[in-house]
Design a protein around this motif. Sequence first.
Motif, PDB file in Angstrom:
ATOM      1  N   PRO A   1      19.550 -14.160  43.525  1.00 17.72           N
ATOM      2  CA  PRO A   1      18.240 -14.626  44.605  1.00 17.72           C
ATOM      3  C   PRO A   1      16.963 -13.653  45.043  1.00 17.72           C
ATOM      4  O   PRO A   1      15.769 -14.270  45.707  1.00 17.72           O
ATOM      5  CB  PRO A   1      19.053 -14.402  46.294  1.00 17.72           C
ATOM      6  CG  PRO A   1      20.109 -13.068  45.762  1.00 17.72           C
ATOM      7  CD  PRO A   1      20.347 -13.378  44.345  1.00 17.72           C
ATOM      8  N   HIS A   2      16.838 -12.544  43.972  1.00 14.85           N
ATOM      9  CA  HIS A   2      15.698 -11.713  43.916  1.00 14.85           C
ATOM     10  C   HIS A   2      14.170 -12.969  43.072  1.00 14.85           C
ATOM     11  O   HIS A   2      13.104 -11.781  42.884  1.00 14.85           O
ATOM     12  CB  HIS A   2      16.235 -10.645  43.258  1.00 14.85           C
ATOM     13  CG  HIS A   2      17.174  -9.668  44.237  1.00 14.85           C
ATOM     14  ND1 HIS A   2      16.662  -9.101  45.227  1.00 14.85           N
ATOM     15  CD2 HIS A   2      18.475  -9.689  43.748  1.00 14.85           C
ATOM     16  CE1 HIS A   2      18.178  -8.338  45.654  1.00 14.85           C
ATOM     17  NE2 HIS A   2      19.145  -8.779  44.981  1.00 14.85           N
ATOM     18  N   THR A   3      14.906 -13.212  42.822  1.00 15.80           N
ATOM     19  CA  THR A   3      13.698 -13.956  41.516  1.00 15.80           C
ATOM     20  C   THR A   3      13.188 -15.103  42.737  1.00 15.80           C
ATOM     21  O   THR A   3      12.193 -15.360  42.406  1.00 15.80           O
ATOM     22  CB  THR A   3      14.499 -14.608  40.628  1.00 15.80           C
ATOM     23  OG1 THR A   3      15.080 -15.821  40.438  1.00 15.80           O
ATOM     24  CG2 THR A   3      14.723 -13.243  39.584  1.00 15.80           C
ATOM     25  N   CYS A   4      13.670 -14.822  43.131  1.00 20.34           N
ATOM     26  CA  CYS A   4      13.297 -16.138  44.258  1.00 20.34           C
ATOM     27  C   CYS A   4      12.270 -15.871  45.514  1.00 20.34           C
ATOM     28  O   CYS A   4      12.552 -14.858  46.337  1.00 20.34           O
ATOM     29  CB  CYS A   4      14.237 -17.459  45.296  1.00 20.34           C
ATOM     30  SG  CYS A   4      13.861 -19.608  45.203  1.00 20.34           S
ATOM     31  N   PRO A   5      11.176 -16.280  45.925  1.00 23.13           N
ATOM     32  CA  PRO A   5      10.306 -15.639  47.255  1.00 23.13           C
ATOM     33  C   PRO A   5      11.412 -15.321  48.610  1.00 23.13           C
ATOM     34  O   PRO A   5      12.126 -16.392  48.517  1.00 23.13           O
ATOM     35  CB  PRO A   5       9.081 -16.819  46.961  1.00 23.13           C
ATOM     36  CG  PRO A   5       9.079 -17.128  45.691  1.00 23.13           C
ATOM     37  CD  PRO A   5      10.208 -17.489  45.812  1.00 23.13           C
ATOM     38  N   ASP A   6      10.557 -14.331  48.718  1.00 25.82           N
ATOM     39  CA  ASP A   6      11.213 -13.970  50.374  1.00 25.82           C
ATOM     40  C   ASP A   6      12.014 -15.589  50.888  1.00 25.82           C
ATOM     41  O   ASP A   6      11.232 -16.099  51.245  1.00 25.82           O
ATOM     42  CB  ASP A   6      11.120 -12.968  51.117  1.00 25.82           C
ATOM     43  CG  ASP A   6      11.201 -11.714  50.677  1.00 25.82           C
ATOM     44  OD1 ASP A   6      12.645 -11.780  49.592  1.00 25.82           O
ATOM     45  OD2 ASP A   6      10.729 -11.015  50.854  1.00 25.82           O
ATOM     46  N   GLY A   7      12.666 -16.467  52.018  1.00 24.15           N
ATOM     47  CA  GLY A   7      13.116 -17.142  52.403  1.00 24.15           C
ATOM     48  C   GLY A   7      13.158 -17.828  51.894  1.00 24.15           C
ATOM     49  O   GLY A   7      13.256 -19.667  52.249  1.00 24.15           O
ATOM     50  N   TYR A   8      13.733 -18.518  50.167  1.00 22.11           N
ATOM     51  CA  TYR A   8      13.748 -20.097  49.613  1.00 22.11           C
ATOM     52  C   TYR A   8      15.154 -19.490  48.695  1.00 22.11           C
ATOM     53  O   TYR A   8      15.296 -18.041  48.566  1.00 22.11           O
ATOM     54  CB  TYR A   8      12.801 -19.872  49.234  1.00 22.11           C
ATOM     55  CG  TYR A   8      11.510 -20.367  50.060  1.00 22.11           C
ATOM     56  CD1 TYR A   8      11.323 -21.401  50.298  1.00 22.11           C
ATOM     57  CD2 TYR A   8      10.657 -19.166  50.246  1.00 22.11           C
ATOM     58  CE1 TYR A   8      10.074 -22.013  51.140  1.00 22.11           C
ATOM     59  CE2 TYR A   8       9.662 -19.587  51.168  1.00 22.11           C
ATOM     60  CZ  TYR A   8       9.325 -20.521  51.202  1.00 22.11           C
ATOM     61  OH  TYR A   8       8.498 -21.251  52.379  1.00 22.11           O
ATOM     62  N   GLU A   9      15.870 -19.891  48.267  1.00 18.47           N
ATOM     63  CA  GLU A   9      16.849 -20.339  47.504  1.00 18.47           C
ATOM     64  C   GLU A   9      16.616 -21.280  46.988  1.00 18.47           C
ATOM     65  O   GLU A   9      16.501 -22.970  47.129  1.00 18.47           O
ATOM     66  CB  GLU A   9      18.210 -20.038  48.106  1.00 18.47           C
ATOM     67  CG  GLU A   9      18.652 -20.987  48.874  1.00 18.47           C
ATOM     68  CD  GLU A   9      20.577 -20.341  50.230  1.00 18.47           C
ATOM     69  OE1 GLU A   9      20.983 -20.364  49.282  1.00 18.47           O
ATOM     70  OE2 GLU A   9      20.195 -21.148  50.776  1.00 18.47           O
ATOM     71  N   VAL A  10      17.790 -21.467  45.130  1.00 15.52           N
ATOM     72  CA  VAL A  10      17.664 -22.582  44.322  1.00 15.52           C
ATOM     73  C   VAL A  10      19.283 -22.890  44.724  1.00 15.52           C
ATOM     74  O   VAL A  10      20.053 -21.660  44.452  1.00 15.52           O
ATOM     75  CB  VAL A  10      17.266 -22.205  43.389  1.00 15.52           C
ATOM     76  CG1 VAL A  10      17.362 -22.993  42.381  1.00 15.52           C
ATOM     77  CG2 VAL A  10      15.936 -22.022  43.543  1.00 15.52           C
TER      78      VAL A  10
END
Length: 147
Positions: A6-15
């Motif tokens: 999750p640290h590679t995704c911008p805050d507030g988003y998830e893949v």
Amino acid sequence: MTAQDPHTCPDGYEVSTDPHRIDAARVHAWLSTDSYWARGISRDRQDRAIAESLNFGLYEQVSGTQVAYARVVTDTATFAWLCDVYVDRAVRGKNLGTALIAAVDAHLAPLGLRRVMLATADAHGLYAKFGFRRPESTDIWMIKARE
């Protein structure tokens, strides 16, 4: 299942690669009306493509709303085809496309695939960050296209 750290995704988003989270109606609307490669695709055909592929959805964490999509067709041993990469126009410019492709890349890396291919008329710079390049020789590639 989360597809990336999750640290590679911008805050507030998830893949996620969870197929149950894919908003098939939304994906169909994006691709059938706003993409250059699948404009006019039927809902049935798009649903079949989703069902038979490895799907990546990018979601707002709080609302759970899907804001981007990518699809991979693969045998999970030697080859994968990355396709249908789309980021909702309302959230473009937030590095979500980069986060999505990073998730795809991270998910496929442990498989040791010999080739991951895509065809795109745009965003070449984005894909180049992940090692995609033009084929050195186009003499060996063939395509059978049906309209």
